[in-house]
Design a protein around this motif. Structure first.
Motif: not given
Length: 353
Positions: A315-321, A310-311
């Protein structure tokens, strides 16, 4: 002078003014931002008032001084706070050496960038004069008497006028993803066909991939495979898959979405994972998918891997990047014009149209 809210109450309003999805949101709503806005209001550094803030004034504020709210006390402190002084200030909010961080991280990169603060023009870079003031409409949002529906309406009006179109788009996408629910989600394929998916953030993100990403980055897009989960297939285009040389097997390693670009002489495949919670295209996932395409005889140079979020502030991006595979891409529904490429070998394997 404007009546004052406590800085803690200012922070609560900042969270409403700059909702999730706002660029540089963290620096626009954290304690430093709330205290900076408080000090600006305290000294009447508001557009049109002729008063400008120096970042070091924020460091000089104390709880004891903040409690002195009379116009006379505030006017006296405004003058005292810009006078050179080597004496220690008991209870000061921040150390002297934090003024650059306040200026750069909070004021320039967040509050100025989001239209909340204006910058005084024409001053030499070495001038010690104050340089920052609250935009007048933004300052009005912190009137203590402004509450409830009236406050919400005022915030919405300010956002519409002062947040950039890109910022408003990000906010809208984030709100939609967070509130996805209710009726089944109608997804329109590039062919014009439609399918319904179960309500939820993952389905909303899949819809964005098919309706926004696909036509933006593929010349002649087609949906080969779409699932709601590893177990539930929404759409599988077996005939088209076989035409381009891909044998889709019922395999738990299949991604959320498989797109094809039919325009090149040799069609291009794009494997996409949607991350509303977790599950990006990691090295392990990438290798598993390559085994499938290798078995089908599909050339690796015609394959791309994308993880959709989504953006990038979520947290989802920061968690998986840190798990994203080298050579893969990340796409954000809130910033649909752009792709983030994790360059694995210095060569761009897949380039958008």
């Amino acid at each position: 002078m404007i009546d004052l809210l406590a800085w803690q109450d200012i922070q609560l309003r900042l969270r409403e003014i700059f909702p999730e999805g706002t660029p540089n949101r963290a620096q626009s709503i954290w304690d430093i931002a709330a205290r900076t806005v408080f000090v600006m209001l305290y000294v009447d550094a508001v557009e049109g008032k002729g008063v400008w803030l120096r970042p070091d004034q924020v460091t000089r504020m104390t709880d004891a001084q903040a409690a002195k709210e009379s116009p006379a006390d505030r006017a006296m402190w405004e003058k005292d706070s810009v006078r050179p002084s080597k004496s220690d200030i008991p209870g000061r909010w921040y150390a002297v050496n934090t003024r650059e961080s306040i200026r750069d991280d909070t004021i320039r990169n967040a509050l100025v960038a989001n239209g909340a603060v204006i910058e005084r023009q024409g001053l030499p870079t070495t001038s010690p004069a104050g340089k920052y003031a609250l935009q007048d409409g933004f300052a009005a949002l912190f009137a203590p008497e402004l509450m409830g529906e009236e406050l919400s309406a005022a915030i919405a009006e300010w956002q519409g006028k002062h947040l950039t179109a890109g910022a408003r788009m990000r906010i809208a996408v984030m709100r939609k993803g967070a509130s996805a629910g209710g009726d089944r989600i109608l997804v329109t394929f590039p062919s014009g066909e439609t399918q319904r998916m179960a309500p939820g953030p993952s389905s909303e993100l899949s819809k964005a991939v098919i309706e926004i990403f696909a036509p933006k980055f593929l010349t002649e897009p087609a949906v080969i495979f779409l699932s709601e989960s590893r177990d539930k297939v929404v759409s599988r285009h077996e005939e088209l898959a076989k035409q381009i040389g891909l044998n889709i097997l019922a395999d738990r390693n299949l991604p959320d979405i498989i797109l094809a670009d039919l325009a090149p002489a040799h069609p291009r495949l794009v494997f996409i994972e949607v991350v509303a919670s977790d599950g990006p295209v990691s090295e392990t996932r990438k290798e598993a998918l390559l085994k499938l395409t290798d078995a089908a005889g599909f050339p690796r140079e015609h394959i791309a891997f994308v993880t959709a979020y989504f953006d990038r502030s979520r947290a989802q991006f920061k968690k998986t990047v840190d798990a994203l595979a080298w050579g893969s891409f990340a796409w954000f529904a809130s910033e649909p014009e752009h792709l983030l490429h994790f360059d694995g070998d210095g060569e761009l394997v897949w380039k958008a149209k």
